[in-house]
Scaffold this active site. Structure first.
Site, PDB file in Angstrom:
ATOM      1  N   SER A 116       0.824  -1.201   0.000  1.00  0.00           N
ATOM      2  CA  SER A 116       0.000   0.000   0.000  1.00  0.00           C
ATOM      3  C   SER A 116       0.861   1.254   0.000  1.00  0.00           C
ATOM      4  CB  SER A 116      -0.905   0.003   1.235  1.00  0.00           C
ATOM      5  OG  SER A 116      -1.549   1.248   1.389  1.00  0.00           O
ATOM      6  N   GLN A 137       0.437  -0.422  -4.830  1.00  0.00           N
ATOM      7  CA  GLN A 137      -0.852   0.273  -4.935  1.00  0.00           C
ATOM      8  C   GLN A 137      -0.633   1.767  -4.840  1.00  0.00           C
ATOM      9  OE1 GLN A 137      -2.287   1.809  -1.883  1.00  0.00           O
ATOM     10  NE2 GLN A 137      -3.849   2.773  -3.166  1.00  0.00           N
ATOM     11  N   TYR A 139      -2.599   5.865  -5.240  1.00  0.00           N
ATOM     12  CA  TYR A 139      -3.754   6.733  -5.410  1.00  0.00           C
ATOM     13  C   TYR A 139      -3.413   7.814  -6.443  1.00  0.00           C
ATOM     14  CZ  TYR A 139      -4.932   4.760  -0.838  1.00  0.00           C
ATOM     15  OH  TYR A 139      -5.189   3.905   0.192  1.00  0.00           O
ATOM     16  N   LYS A 264      -8.378  -0.467  -9.434  1.00  0.00           N
ATOM     17  CA  LYS A 264      -9.105  -1.124  -8.342  1.00  0.00           C
ATOM     18  C   LYS A 264     -10.223  -0.214  -7.852  1.00  0.00           C
ATOM     19  CE  LYS A 264      -8.274  -3.025  -3.681  1.00  0.00           C
ATOM     20  NZ  LYS A 264      -9.136  -2.081  -2.910  1.00  0.00           N
ATOM     21  N   HIS A 288     -14.172  -1.482  -2.137  1.00  0.00           N
ATOM     22  CA  HIS A 288     -13.220  -1.081  -1.096  1.00  0.00           C
ATOM     23  C   HIS A 288     -13.528  -1.789   0.221  1.00  0.00           C
ATOM     24  CE1 HIS A 288      -9.975   2.018  -0.912  1.00  0.00           C
ATOM     25  NE2 HIS A 288     -10.064   1.773   0.383  1.00  0.00           N
ATOM     26  N   ARG A 291     -15.814  -0.043   2.649  1.00  0.00           N
ATOM     27  CA  ARG A 291     -15.239   1.039   3.456  1.00  0.00           C
ATOM     28  C   ARG A 291     -15.419   2.418   2.835  1.00  0.00           C
ATOM     29  NH1 ARG A 291     -11.558  -0.567   7.270  1.00  0.00           N
ATOM     30  NH2 ARG A 291     -10.097   1.149   6.899  1.00  0.00           N
TER      31      ARG A 291
END
Length: 398
Positions: A116, A137, A139, A264, A288, A291
C-alpha cells in the site's frame, strides 16, 4: 457455520475467522475496528459476506479428480493459488513490520503481496526482505509529482504491477473510527479512553510501538516528510485526494508506468469499459471492502456483469467478503481470475505474524482443493459459472 465472538477458541486457529477473533483480543480496539469496520452502517460490508454465502457450488460426483491444480496465471505471473494479498493501509500497526511478514508469507506460498502507498514499511524494505518484488498500490493525487516519485520507486525495486485505486475521490465516513476518535480532534476524555485501551494490550505494545519502530509511513517520508504521524497523514490525505480525477488521469498513469496496470474500485460495467479504453491490463471489481460508499452492490453481485462486459479483454480480479477458500472458488466461478484478500491477512498477521499469514493461505489452499474435488473440477483456471448451482439466483432478487 459462521464464527461467533463468544465461541471458545482452541489452541490452533482453523479458519480465517479464528484469526479474526485472536486479532480482536490482541489489538487495541481502535486498531481492530480500523481493520474490521466499514463505512456508514456497514450494510455493504455485511453484504459482501452474505451474498457470497448465497452463491452455491454445484456438487458433481464420480469424475476423475485425482489430480487437482489450484494454480493460475495472472498478469504474466504464475500464482500457486488464485489469491493475492491486498493493499492494507497502516499494516505495520497490527504487528511488528507487518508488511514484511506478510510479504514473506506470500512469497513462501507462491502468491503476490500488494504494498500500500500508506504502508508503515517502505517499498524498499519489503522488496529487500523478499526475492520477488511486491506489487504496488497507488492513489491518484492532486500533486502529480508525488505519484511520479512513487511510481519511479516502485519501478526501481522491480514491482511488476501497479494497482491504481480509483474509488477514493473522497473518503467515506467510517463511524467506528469516529467513535474511537481515530478521526477528528479527540476530546480529553476520548484521549484518556484511547490511552487506557492501549495500556491494556501490553503484548501489542512490546511488539509494535517498542519493537516495530519506526512507525512512520515508509513510502511517504521522502515525498511528504511532514506525514510522519496519523494526524499529519490525515491532513495530507484530505489535501491530496482528488475529486476532480477522471479517466484521462488514468491514461496519464498509463503513460508513466512501464509495467502492468490494474485499476481497483470498479463496480459498473460502463466504468469497466472506460478502463479498457484507456489501456489498463486489469480491473479489480471492488467496493473497497465496504469502506467507502455504503449501500452499493456487493462484489459478488457486481462481478458477473463486469466480467461479461470486458472479461475477454482484460484480467478481471475481485475483492470483498472472502473468508474461505470456498469463497475464492465462488469468486473465480463468477468471473474473477484471482481474488484479493485484505482483512484476512491483516487479522492473521495481528494474531500470529508471518506464521499466521502463511497458515491462513494454506487453509485457503485446502478449502480450494476440496471444492475442486467435490465440484468435479481438476483445474481452477478452467472454472466458470457451470460450477455454480443456479448461478443467476444471486441477482434474481432485488
Amino acid at each position: 457455520m459462521r464464527f461467533r465472538a463468544d465461541r471458545p477458541l482452541g489452541v490452533a486457529p482453523a479458519t480465517v475467522l479464528d484469526y479474526r477473533e485472536l486479532a480482536r483480543r490482541r489489538l487495541p480496539r481502535q486498531l481492530f475496528d480500523y481493520i474490521d469496520g466499514g463505512a456508514y452502517e456497514e450494510a455493504t460490508l455485511r453484504a459482501n459476506v452474505a451474498d457470497l454465502e448465497q452463491v452455491l457450488l454445484r456438487q458433481v460426483v464420480m469424475r476423475d479428480v485425482s489430480a487437482r491444480d489450484p494454480a493460475v496465471e495472472v498478469l504474466g505471473q504464475r500464482l500457486a493459488l488464485p489469491v493475492i494479498l491486498a493493499p492494507v493501509g497502516l499494516g505495520g500497526m497490527f504487528a511488528r513490520r507487518a508488511e514484511v511478514q506478510a510479504a514473506r508469507a506470500a512469497e513462501t506460498v507462491g502468491v503476490p503481496f500488494v504494498e500500500s502507498t500508506v504502508s508503515i514499511c517502505s517499498l524498499e524494505e519489503v522488496a529487500g526482505a523478499t526475492s520477488r518484488p511486491p506489487w504496488f498500490q497507488l492513489y491518484v493525487m492532486r500533486d502529480r509529482g508525488y505519484a511520479e516519485e512513487l511510481m519511479a520507486r516502485a519501478q526501481a525495486v522491480g514491482s511488476p504491477v501497479l494497482v491504481l485505486t480509483v474509488d477514493l475521490a473522497v473518503a467515506g465516513a467510517r463511524h467506528r473510527d469516529t467513535r474511537n476518535a481515530v478521526v477528528g480532534t479527540p476530546s480529553a476524555w476520548a484521549q484518556l479512553i484511547r490511552g487506557l485501551d492501549i495500556a491494556t494490550h501490553p503484548r501489542w505494545i512490546r511488539d509494535v510501538p517498542v519493537g516495530g519502530k519506526p512507525l512512520t509511513f515508509g513510502n511517504l517520508e521522502k515525498v511528504v516528510p511532514e506525514a510522519r504521524t496519523p494526524a499529519a497523514f490525515r491532513e495530507w490525505v484530505d489535501s491530496q485526494f482528488d475529486p476532480s480525477v477522471t479517466w484521462e488521469d488514468v491514461a496519464w498513469v498509463r503513460e508513466h508506468w512501464k509495467g502492468r496496470l490494474v485499476v481497483k474500485g470498479v463496480l459498473d460495467p460502463q466504468d469497466a469499459r472506460r478502463a479498457v479504453d484507456v489501456g489498463v491490463d486489469g480491473i479489480v471489481v471492488s467496493n473497497h471492502g465496504g469502506r467507502q460508499l455504503d449501500s452499493v452492490p456487493s462484489t459478488a453481485r457486481a462481478l458477473p456483469e463486469v466480467a461479461d462486459a470486458v472479461g475477454g479483454e482484460v484480467e478481471i480480479l475481485a475483492d470483498g467478503g472472502v473468508r474461505t477458500g470456498l469463497d475464492v472458488v465462488k469468486m473465480v466461478a463468477l468471473g474473477a481470475r484471482a481474488v484479493l484478500v485484505g482483512r484476512a491477512w491483516a487479522w492473521s498477521v495481528a494474531a500470529a505474524g508471518e506464521t499466521g499469514v502463511r497458515h491462513m493461505l494454506e487453509v485457503l489452499r485446502a478449502d480450494i482443493d476440496v471444492a475442486l474435488a467435490l465440484t468435479g473440477q481438476t483445474s481452477i483456471a478452467d472454472l466458470d459459472r457451470s460450477a455454480l448451482y443456479r448461478p443467476s439466483a444471486l441477482t434474481a432478487h432485488p
